[in-house]
Design a protein around this motif. Sequence first.
Motif, PDB file in Angstrom:
ATOM      1  N   UNK A 101       0.809  -1.220   0.000  1.00 19.99           N
ATOM      2  CA  UNK A 101       0.000   0.000   0.000  1.00 19.99           C
ATOM      3  C   UNK A 101       0.845   1.273   0.000  1.00 19.99           C
ATOM      4  N   UNK A 102       1.949   1.252   0.736  1.00 22.07           N
ATOM      5  CA  UNK A 102       2.672   2.498   0.993  1.00 22.07           C
ATOM      6  C   UNK A 102       4.007   2.631   0.267  1.00 22.07           C
ATOM      7  N   UNK A 103       4.531   1.523  -0.263  1.00 20.30           N
ATOM      8  CA  UNK A 103       5.832   1.621  -0.930  1.00 20.30           C
ATOM      9  C   UNK A 103       5.634   1.912  -2.420  1.00 20.30           C
ATOM     10  N   UNK A 104       6.305   2.961  -2.893  1.00 18.96           N
ATOM     11  CA  UNK A 104       6.200   3.343  -4.303  1.00 18.96           C
ATOM     12  C   UNK A 104       7.398   2.873  -5.127  1.00 18.96           C
ATOM     13  N   UNK A 105       8.358   2.260  -4.450  1.00 23.81           N
ATOM     14  CA  UNK A 105       9.582   1.849  -5.146  1.00 23.81           C
ATOM     15  C   UNK A 105       9.604   0.374  -5.527  1.00 23.81           C
ATOM     16  N   UNK A 106       8.534  -0.332  -5.258  1.00 22.62           N
ATOM     17  CA  UNK A 106       8.505  -1.770  -5.557  1.00 22.62           C
ATOM     18  C   UNK A 106       8.376  -2.008  -7.056  1.00 22.62           C
ATOM     19  N   UNK A 107       9.104  -3.001  -7.513  1.00 23.63           N
ATOM     20  CA  UNK A 107       8.972  -3.400  -8.917  1.00 23.63           C
ATOM     21  C   UNK A 107       7.744  -4.301  -9.065  1.00 23.63           C
ATOM     22  N   UNK A 108       7.332  -4.510 -10.304  1.00 22.09           N
ATOM     23  CA  UNK A 108       6.176  -5.377 -10.557  1.00 22.09           C
ATOM     24  C   UNK A 108       6.457  -6.799 -10.072  1.00 22.09           C
ATOM     25  N   UNK A 109       7.694  -7.258 -10.244  1.00 21.19           N
ATOM     26  CA  UNK A 109       8.053  -8.614  -9.801  1.00 21.19           C
ATOM     27  C   UNK A 109       7.970  -8.730  -8.286  1.00 21.19           C
TER      28      UNK A 109
END
Length: 310
Positions: A112-120
């Motif tokens: 919900x809060x992390x914007x740096x996650x990759x799609x994988x």
Amino acid sequence: MTLILACSTGILALVVILLSVRLHKRSTHLTYIHEKLNDIIDKGTFERLLVFNSDPQISQLLKDMNQLLDHAHRAMAGYANQEKEMRNMLSNISHDLKTPLTVVLGYSETLLHSTSLTDQERVIMTGKIQDKAQEVLRLIHSFFDLAKLESGDTELTLTRVNVSELCRLKMLSFYDMLTNLGLQVELSIPENDVFVKGNEEALDRVLDNLITNAMKYGADGKVLGLSLDYSLGEQVTLSIWDRGKGIPEQEHSRVFERMYTLEDSRNRLYQGSGLGLTITKRLVERMGGSIELHSVSYERTIFSVALIPC
């Protein structure tokens, strides 16, 4: 005539004296019983009453009362044990539910809060959330299943079940998993069909639980076996065994308790809910059978299920 009258009077007086003594003894005994029972009730000691041999009826009454006190003592001890077991069960349920739910909440918060996650990374986290949610669901189902079994709400329709064929199909369904674990499989199933009085769905779950248990906790022995023994006119014995670490003898009487797991769970990689063997025992008993455990470390740990032939 006077002599006869005097003798009669003497005998009558003796009878009166003997009756008086007997009544006094009985009164003393009854007073003792009354006071002792009140003392037992007040202090909750479950002491036994002293049995008097002089009065057969009072003696029998005291023996009956002692039997009643023995029964009450056993019932109270059983109730206290159930209370303790229930408290432990609730504590374990809370722990077992909290662990996967904490993981679910942690990953969902990250998503919900992390914007740096990759799609994988998102796919991996979503998969872990799914796995943990399924774990919680399986655990809840186990709790409900055990509750229904112990309350008697679950009706098991007993029919004629081909247990030999059921064993063959069950081991076949586990074959790939057993091979992947590097386990050698040893089967001893009669060529002829063996029938038992049981419930096919319940027997299927019993086999599932026992095979899974052996896979989890006995894999270090590298062998898993299933045997089916039957002599005409005798009970059918279904056994699942492994050559793993085993279960210490002092623990044998506890393995079927609710939520029970060994301190090291026989293998710390596998932390079960502790309900599988309890459910297995209840199902076997509902089918009129029994289950026993025999374990010698790294030689053979065997769960034997006795079933009624049909």
